[in-house]
Design an enzyme around this catalytic site. Structure first.
Site, PDB file in Angstrom:
ATOM      1  N   ASP A  49       0.838  -1.209   0.000  1.00 46.42           N
ATOM      2  CA  ASP A  49       0.000   0.000   0.000  1.00 46.42           C
ATOM      3  C   ASP A  49       0.874   1.260   0.000  1.00 46.42           C
ATOM      4  OD1 ASP A  49       0.875  -0.109   2.604  1.00 46.42           O
ATOM      5  OD2 ASP A  49      -1.088   0.128   3.530  1.00 46.42           O
ATOM      6  N   GLU A 187       9.483  -4.168  10.355  1.00 50.05           N
ATOM      7  CA  GLU A 187       9.887  -2.857   9.817  1.00 50.05           C
ATOM      8  C   GLU A 187      10.451  -1.956  10.924  1.00 50.05           C
ATOM      9  OE1 GLU A 187       7.128  -0.953   7.151  1.00 50.05           O
ATOM     10  OE2 GLU A 187       8.301   0.907   7.124  1.00 50.05           O
TER      11      GLU A 187
HETATM   12  O1  KIV Z   1       3.516  -1.056   1.613  1.00 51.01           O
HETATM   13  C1  KIV Z   1       4.645  -1.555   1.460  1.00 51.01           C
HETATM   14  O2  KIV Z   1       5.284  -1.411   0.412  1.00 51.01           O
HETATM   15  C2  KIV Z   1       5.196  -2.321   2.572  1.00 51.01           C
HETATM   16  C3  KIV Z   1       6.626  -2.710   2.516  1.00 51.01           C
HETATM   17  C4  KIV Z   1       7.514  -1.560   2.436  1.00 51.01           C
HETATM   18  C5  KIV Z   1       6.988  -3.672   3.574  1.00 51.01           C
HETATM   19  O3  KIV Z   1       4.493  -2.606   3.498  1.00 51.01           O
END
Ligand code: KIV
Length: 277
Positions: A49, A187
């Protein structure tokens, strides 16, 4: 090592089985052409997202909708042959109840054909993860810094710096593992905590800003290509700087259009290649 070219698509079981064997390579993709380019090099393509910020210029991911994720999920599936495609569940599409999560995850899975969904949350999402995995929806979990919780978590900052925070993240990792997630994104988490929980849990940890101690790594493709410069977190490594190349290409095109150099005879219908032909 086998020289056989693998054309079969990777599954969540293949990724789960990588724990302690081989690092898992993950990049984000939002479109068919990018998925085609990345597919031979990665194990998982994540339709994150983050596309709200990277493609649509939003300040956070909170405005991303289920329809946006489904449309981009379909586009990535058209470009990916080998990678496992995982589609993010956007904010407010799963937090209300396990039933709401299942309804929306089922739409994502059936309309895109992807192999799994990702959702943010640790202990508070364990019941939902168990509900989904028990009903045929594989889940990639996401703990530590959770961008959808930016307003309650005090902004984008590294997590696990004190003992209380470290205990929370480790408990979250155990909870999503027990609930049946096939892997978990960690993260923005300090190295000692990422290292400890990677050793503790049985599923692969996929780090983003969580050190090389994790079982795999994920980054936003536009970040590593130098295509998104609104904000570059410390944990991003820029492997290429494509922005100036794109800028120069547009500038060359504009100059040729203005000078009537483009289109040339070779680009026209109904004209011989050279004046004397
Ligand atoms: O939304 C995203 O791209 C993510 C990743 C960066 C882990 O959640």
């Amino acid at each position: 090592m086998s020289t056989e070219i693998r054309t079969k698509r990777l599954t969540t079981r293949d990724i789960r089985a990588r724990k302690g064997v081989e690092p898992v390579v993950v990049l984000t993709a939002y479109t068919t052409p990018m998925a085609r380019l990345l597919d031979p090099h990665v194990d998982v393509l994540l339709v994150g997202d983050s596309l709200g910020m990277v493609l649509y210029g939003m300040d956070t991911t909170l405005g991303v909708t289920l329809d946006m994720m489904i449309n981009h999920g379909k586009a990535v599936m058209r470009g990916a042959q080998r990678s496992l495609v995982v589609v993010d569940m956007p904010f407010a599409s799963y937090q209300e109840s396990p039933q709401q999560a299942f309804r929306n995850a089922a739409r994502i899975m059936s309309e895109t054909g992807c192999g799994a969904v990702k959702l943010e949350g640790g202990r508070e999402m364990a019941e939902t993860i168990a509900f989904l995995t028990g009903r045929g929806v594989p889940v990639m979990a996401h703990i530590g810094l959770m961008p959808q919780a930016v307003n309650t978590a005090g902004g984008f900052r590294a997590h696990g710096r004190n003992e209380d925070e470290a205990a929370v993240i480790r408990a979250d990792a155990r909870a999503v593992t027990e609930a049946g997630a096939f892997c978990v994104v960690i993260e923005g988490t300090v190295e000692p905590v990422a290292r400890a929980l990677t050793a503790e849990i049985a599923i692969p940890t996929i780090g983003i800003g969580a050190s090389a101690a994790c079982d795999g790594q994920v980054l936003v493709t536009e970040d590593i290509m130098g295509l998104f410069s609104d904000f570059t977190p410390k944990f991003v490594k820029r492997y290429a700087d494509l922005s100036p190349i794109i800028s120069q290409t547009a500038s060359d095109y504009a100059a040729e259009v203005k000078a009537r150099i483009f289109p040339g005879r070779e680009h026209c219908f109904g004209l011989p290649k050279t004046p004397k032909d």
